[in-house]
Design an enzyme around this catalytic site. Structure first.
Site, PDB file in Angstrom:
ATOM      1  N   LYS A   2       0.835  -1.043   0.069  1.00  0.00           N
ATOM      2  CA  LYS A   2      -0.017  -0.196  -0.102  1.00  0.00           C
ATOM      3  C   LYS A   2       0.625   1.122   0.119  1.00  0.00           C
ATOM      4  O   LYS A   2       1.438   1.221   0.986  1.00  0.00           O
ATOM      5  CB  LYS A   2      -0.824  -0.072   1.104  1.00  0.00           C
ATOM      6  CG  LYS A   2      -1.406   1.328   1.491  1.00  0.00           C
ATOM      7  CD  LYS A   2      -2.949   1.002   0.338  1.00  0.00           C
ATOM      8  CE  LYS A   2      -3.737   1.752   0.797  1.00  0.00           C
ATOM      9  NZ  LYS A   2      -2.806   2.772  -0.489  1.00  0.00           N
TER      10      LYS A   2
ATOM     11  N   LYS B 157       5.368   3.500   8.483  1.00  0.00           N
ATOM     12  CA  LYS B 157       4.496   3.839   9.071  1.00  0.00           C
ATOM     13  C   LYS B 157       2.798   2.717   8.606  1.00  0.00           C
ATOM     14  O   LYS B 157       2.286   3.486   9.882  1.00  0.00           O
ATOM     15  CB  LYS B 157       4.041   5.451   7.329  1.00  0.00           C
ATOM     16  CG  LYS B 157       3.061   5.638   7.904  1.00  0.00           C
ATOM     17  CD  LYS B 157       2.950   6.979   5.973  1.00  0.00           C
ATOM     18  CE  LYS B 157       4.301   7.879   5.904  1.00  0.00           C
ATOM     19  NZ  LYS B 157       3.959   8.123   4.273  1.00  0.00           N
TER      20      LYS B 157
ATOM     21  N   LYS C 146       5.201   1.768  -2.844  1.00  0.00           N
ATOM     22  CA  LYS C 146       5.323   3.417  -3.401  1.00  0.00           C
ATOM     23  C   LYS C 146       5.358   2.919  -5.433  1.00  0.00           C
ATOM     24  O   LYS C 146       5.983   2.020  -5.438  1.00  0.00           O
ATOM     25  CB  LYS C 146       6.291   4.021  -3.265  1.00  0.00           C
ATOM     26  CG  LYS C 146       5.888   5.674  -3.364  1.00  0.00           C
ATOM     27  CD  LYS C 146       5.272   5.649  -2.385  1.00  0.00           C
ATOM     28  CE  LYS C 146       4.665   6.981  -2.110  1.00  0.00           C
ATOM     29  NZ  LYS C 146       3.996   7.359  -1.225  1.00  0.00           N
TER      30      LYS C 146
ATOM     31  N   ASP D  60      -0.314  10.861  -4.659  1.00  0.00           N
ATOM     32  CA  ASP D  60       1.488  11.643  -3.738  1.00  0.00           C
ATOM     33  C   ASP D  60       1.707  12.697  -4.167  1.00  0.00           C
ATOM     34  O   ASP D  60       0.851  13.711  -5.568  1.00  0.00           O
ATOM     35  CB  ASP D  60       2.355  10.365  -3.878  1.00  0.00           C
ATOM     36  CG  ASP D  60       3.716  11.213  -2.840  1.00  0.00           C
ATOM     37  OD1 ASP D  60       3.468  10.772  -1.622  1.00  0.00           O
ATOM     38  OD2 ASP D  60       4.202  11.869  -3.251  1.00  0.00           O
TER      39      ASP D  60
ATOM     40  N   THR E 287      -4.466  13.464   5.174  1.00  0.00           N
ATOM     41  CA  THR E 287      -3.298  13.785   5.200  1.00  0.00           C
ATOM     42  C   THR E 287      -2.907  14.805   6.320  1.00  0.00           C
ATOM     43  O   THR E 287      -2.676  15.053   6.974  1.00  0.00           O
ATOM     44  CB  THR E 287      -2.039  13.630   4.306  1.00  0.00           C
ATOM     45  OG1 THR E 287      -2.623  12.358   3.887  1.00  0.00           O
ATOM     46  CG2 THR E 287      -0.561  13.653   4.839  1.00  0.00           C
TER      47      THR E 287
ATOM     48  N   SER F   8      -6.786   5.800   3.766  1.00  0.00           N
ATOM     49  CA  SER F   8      -6.945   4.606   2.317  1.00  0.00           C
ATOM     50  C   SER F   8      -7.598   3.664   3.140  1.00  0.00           C
ATOM     51  O   SER F   8      -8.122   2.742   1.871  1.00  0.00           O
ATOM     52  CB  SER F   8      -5.837   4.652   1.810  1.00  0.00           C
ATOM     53  OG  SER F   8      -5.387   5.633   1.087  1.00  0.00           O
TER      54      SER F   8
HETATM   55  P1  NDP Z   1       1.395  18.020  -4.252  1.00  0.00           P
HETATM   56  O1  NDP Z   1       1.287  17.347  -5.813  1.00  0.00           O
HETATM   57  O2  NDP Z   1      -0.530  18.180  -3.964  1.00  0.00           O
HETATM   58  O3  NDP Z   1       1.287  19.092  -3.611  1.00  0.00           O
HETATM   59  C1  NDP Z   1       2.405  19.350  -4.342  1.00  0.00           C
HETATM   60  C2  NDP Z   1       3.068  20.623  -3.534  1.00  0.00           C
HETATM   61  O4  NDP Z   1       4.154  20.398  -2.682  1.00  0.00           O
HETATM   62  C3  NDP Z   1       3.359  21.366  -4.295  1.00  0.00           C
HETATM   63  O5  NDP Z   1       2.984  22.989  -3.721  1.00  0.00           O
HETATM   64  C4  NDP Z   1       4.188  21.486  -4.832  1.00  0.00           C
HETATM   65  O6  NDP Z   1       4.918  23.271  -5.984  1.00  0.00           O
HETATM   66  C5  NDP Z   1       5.187  21.482  -4.164  1.00  0.00           C
HETATM   67  N1  NDP Z   1       6.573  20.768  -4.250  1.00  0.00           N
HETATM   68  C6  NDP Z   1       6.657  19.571  -5.024  1.00  0.00           C
HETATM   69  N2  NDP Z   1       7.817  19.307  -5.481  1.00  0.00           N
HETATM   70  C7  NDP Z   1       8.365  20.162  -4.790  1.00  0.00           C
HETATM   71  C8  NDP Z   1      10.302  20.283  -5.018  1.00  0.00           C
HETATM   72  N3  NDP Z   1      10.555  19.818  -5.235  1.00  0.00           N
HETATM   73  N4  NDP Z   1      10.575  21.760  -4.421  1.00  0.00           N
HETATM   74  C9  NDP Z   1       9.497  22.615  -3.833  1.00  0.00           C
HETATM   75  N5  NDP Z   1       8.201  22.039  -4.550  1.00  0.00           N
HETATM   76  C10 NDP Z   1       7.878  21.160  -3.855  1.00  0.00           C
HETATM   77  O7  NDP Z   1       1.551  17.333  -3.138  1.00  0.00           O
HETATM   78  P2  NDP Z   1       1.208  16.599  -2.126  1.00  0.00           P
HETATM   79  O8  NDP Z   1       0.373  17.849  -0.968  1.00  0.00           O
HETATM   80  O9  NDP Z   1      -0.233  14.922  -1.950  1.00  0.00           O
HETATM   81  O10 NDP Z   1       2.299  15.956  -1.126  1.00  0.00           O
HETATM   82  C11 NDP Z   1       3.583  16.751  -0.366  1.00  0.00           C
HETATM   83  C12 NDP Z   1       3.913  16.045   0.016  1.00  0.00           C
HETATM   84  O11 NDP Z   1       2.912  14.771   0.844  1.00  0.00           O
HETATM   85  C13 NDP Z   1       4.809  14.611  -0.345  1.00  0.00           C
HETATM   86  O12 NDP Z   1       6.450  14.896   0.471  1.00  0.00           O
HETATM   87  C14 NDP Z   1       3.932  13.034   0.175  1.00  0.00           C
HETATM   88  O13 NDP Z   1       4.860  12.426  -0.181  1.00  0.00           O
HETATM   89  C15 NDP Z   1       3.656  13.636   1.235  1.00  0.00           C
HETATM   90  N6  NDP Z   1       2.751  12.766   1.385  1.00  0.00           N
HETATM   91  C16 NDP Z   1       1.584  12.934   0.610  1.00  0.00           C
HETATM   92  C17 NDP Z   1      -0.215  12.214   1.386  1.00  0.00           C
HETATM   93  C18 NDP Z   1      -1.464  11.875   0.688  1.00  0.00           C
HETATM   94  O14 NDP Z   1      -1.916  11.699   0.542  1.00  0.00           O
HETATM   95  N7  NDP Z   1      -1.307  13.031  -1.240  1.00  0.00           N
HETATM   96  C19 NDP Z   1       0.302  11.226   2.476  1.00  0.00           C
HETATM   97  C20 NDP Z   1       1.835  11.350   2.882  1.00  0.00           C
HETATM   98  C21 NDP Z   1       2.042  11.933   2.500  1.00  0.00           C
HETATM   99  P3  NDP Z   1       5.159  23.214  -7.302  1.00  0.00           P
HETATM  100  O15 NDP Z   1       3.365  22.701  -7.653  1.00  0.00           O
HETATM  101  O16 NDP Z   1       5.165  24.215  -7.295  1.00  0.00           O
HETATM  102  O17 NDP Z   1       5.630  22.088  -7.603  1.00  0.00           O
HETATM  103  O1  2IT Z   2       3.142   9.059   1.985  1.00  0.00           O
HETATM  104  C1  2IT Z   2       2.304   8.450   2.114  1.00  0.00           C
HETATM  105  O2  2IT Z   2       1.275   7.977   2.719  1.00  0.00           O
HETATM  106  C2  2IT Z   2       1.358   8.692   0.669  1.00  0.00           C
HETATM  107  N1  2IT Z   2       0.899   9.145  -0.369  1.00  0.00           N
HETATM  108  C3  2IT Z   2      -1.030   7.978   1.238  1.00  0.00           C
HETATM  109  C4  2IT Z   2      -0.788   6.697   0.803  1.00  0.00           C
HETATM  110  C5  2IT Z   2      -1.889   5.738   0.324  1.00  0.00           C
HETATM  111  O3  2IT Z   2      -1.651   4.730   0.205  1.00  0.00           O
HETATM  112  O4  2IT Z   2      -2.818   6.308   0.935  1.00  0.00           O
END
Ligand code: NDP
Ligand code: 2IT
Length: 447
Positions: free
Chosen positions: A91, A115, A127, A167, A211, A379
């Site tokens: 997952k 996690k 992943k 993600d 999240t 999830s």
């Molecule tokens: P999104 O694509 O929705 O948003 C990502 C955000 O981070 C955007 O604002 C983006 O800016 C910025 N960003 C991404 N890459 C970079 C970079 N290299 N440098 C600077 N800014 C960056 O992703 P999520 O919000 O889903 O994910 C954000 C973080 O949370 C990640 O680390 C992900 O692994 C983690 N995460 C996500 C989960 C989920 O359920 N979605 C669960 C747990 C963790 P820009 O648009 O300008 O690229």
């Molecule tokens: O980093 C994370 O935990 C996620 N991007 C969510 C994973 C999931 O299966 O909901």
């Protein structure tokens, strides 16, 4: 410093996975915590549990050809790393970002094992993703890419095998296209094959918010444990994607003032508190860059490019963009600026030096494995609802999420205490997650 046995395991990880620096970093961080566990549990070393955990069960790399709106053909690379299935089907999310390569997918998959173990729910770790860059692509191009990606991925996944989600760069729209293509190829309405679906076709209430909401709940617990709360605190949240937006929403509901957020072009500082409706309009509806927020908000709000958002003084920092965004220098600035708590919404956003600085300064440091586990936990609740053909209310789902985050917080603290590291959430999370997976692996024999 690593425990002697762990040192040679780490050396072998370096040798076997050359150049995958993010994966090395994630492995080292876990190995640094689990030394004391080996003393108490020699059976783990005897069965080579750690060596086994560091080697993915299966790694899939595939070609993703697709055609843009002008008829030009593009070739991207797709990945799915099925890391560990001792606790349940693999997952973990899919990331679409140009920086994606095997080392990033493996670091994310490795962290996901612990996690997911920490949530106490029946999910293994995996992943995936692609080096595809969704920026500037039309909706039809995104759809064609997702369909091509799933045309290979479908044969590797399944409700009982491997369950992807979103993600970076993969949200509800992409999950919809991916699920649609899976359904079409397999002729099965197998809802629990992917999570983060839209509410009209099997998605779960609160998954979109989970999240960010979960991370805010986790920080709320850390603050409460120190006899304080979000009330009146200045909070800085990096990013402005899925995790950041819903972190901001819940922090505001809990009484904090979010004074800044960002994207990869820069950050905005809004001392009166981020206008969430405007941020959602700009990011989720119009898909504009961060400077548009400052322009529309007017007044004293400014947009700053080319500098780190972590230079802003605040009491709470919630990195919610990407890995290694808080360096040692940033951590020093945050500590100097009066930061008392850090909640990692992103995965591995703080460098090892940054973590050390926070911990030495006595900052409450909530690692991603614990603080952002609300996403994957919800999830698992989506899978549960799909399996029972049920759908829960928003209120019930949010209450479940809050209970899960409180439980994770409590377990991190209890485990850290048990191993003589009181208040060390990172050690607590690594040890608790590790032990759950290790015990299951021992029971399952040589897998
Ligand atoms: P999104 O694509 O929705 O948003 C990502 C955000 O981070 C955007 O604002 C983006 O800016 C910025 N960003 C991404 N890459 C970079 C970079 N290299 N440098 C600077 N800014 C960056 O992703 P999520 O919000 O889903 O994910 C954000 C973080 O949370 C990640 O680390 C992900 O692994 C983690 N995460 C996500 C989960 C989920 O359920 N979605 C669960 C747990 C963790 P820009 O648009 O300008 O690229
Ligand atoms: O980093 C994370 O935990 C996620 N991007 C969510 C994973 C999931 O299966 O909901």
């Amino acid at each position: 410093m690593l425990h002697e046995k762990l040192d040679s395991i780490y050396d072998s990880v370096l040798r076997r996975n050359p150049g995958e620096i993010e994966f090395h970093q994630a492995v080292r961080e876990v190995l640094e915590s689990i030394g004391p566990v080996l003393g108490k549990h020699p059976e783990y070393a005897e069965s080579k549990i750690i060596e086994r955990i560091c080697e993915p069960e299966r790694q899939i790399i595939f070609r993703v050809p697709w055609e843009d709106d002008q008829g030009e053909v593009h070739i991207n690379r797709g990945f799915r790393v099925e890391f560990n299935s001792a606790l349940g089907p693999y997952k973990g999310g899919l990331r679409f970002h140009p920086s994606v390569y095997l080392g990033i997918v493996k670091f994310l998959g490795f962290e996901q094992i612990f996690k997911n173990g920490l949530t106490g729910l029946p999910i293994g770790g995996g992943k995936g993703g692609s080096d595809f860059d969704p920026k500037g692509r039309s909706q039809r191009e995104i759809m064609r890419f997702c369909q091509s990606f799933m045309t290979e991925l479908y044969r590797h996944i399944g409700e009982y095998t491997d369950v992807p989600a979103g993600d970076i760069g993969v949200g509800q729209r992409e999950v919809g296209y991916l699920f649609g293509q899976y359904k079409r190829i397999t002729n099965r309405y197998e809802s629990a094959v992917i999570t983060g679906k839209g509410l009209s076709y099997g998605g779960a209430q609160v998954r979109t918010e989970a999240t960010g909401y979960g991370c805010a709940f986790f920080v709320d617990e850390m603050l409460k444990a120190r006899g304080t709360s979000f009330d009146g605190k200045r909070v800085v949240v990096s990013g402005s994607g899925n995790v950041a937006v819903y972190t901001i929403e819940k922090v505001q509901q809990l009484g904090g003032t979010v004074i800044a957020c960002s994207d990869s072009s820069g950050y905005v500082i809004d001392n009166k508190g981020i206008d969430l409706d405007l941020l959602k309009q700009i990011k989720q509806v119009e898909h504009l860059r961060m400077d548009a927020y400052a322009k529309r908000r007017g007044g004293e709000v400014s947009f700053v490019a080319g500098r780190s958002i972590w230079e802003l003084p605040c009491e709470v920092a919630m990195p919610s963009a990407t890995q290694n965004e808080i360096t040692g220098k940033d951590a020093e600035a945050l500590v100097r600026g009066g930061c008392v708590a850090v909640g990692e919404g992103a995965n591995m956003p703080t460098t090892p030096e940054g973590i050390r600085i926070f911990q030495e300064a006595g900052v409450a440091f909530g690692p991603g494995k614990a603080a952002n586990a609300g996403g994957v936990a919800t999830s698992a609740l989506e899978m549960q609802q799909n399996a029972s053909r049920d759908s829960w209310t928003f209120e019930f789902s949010e209450r479940r999420l809050q209970e899960i985050m409180q439980d994770i917080h409590g377990r991190c603290l209890k485990t850290a205490d048990e191993y003589g590291m009181p208040g060390n959430y990172a050690a607590g999370a690594n040890i608790d997650g590790f032990k759950r997976v290790a015990d299951a692996m021992l029971s399952l024999g040589l897998i």
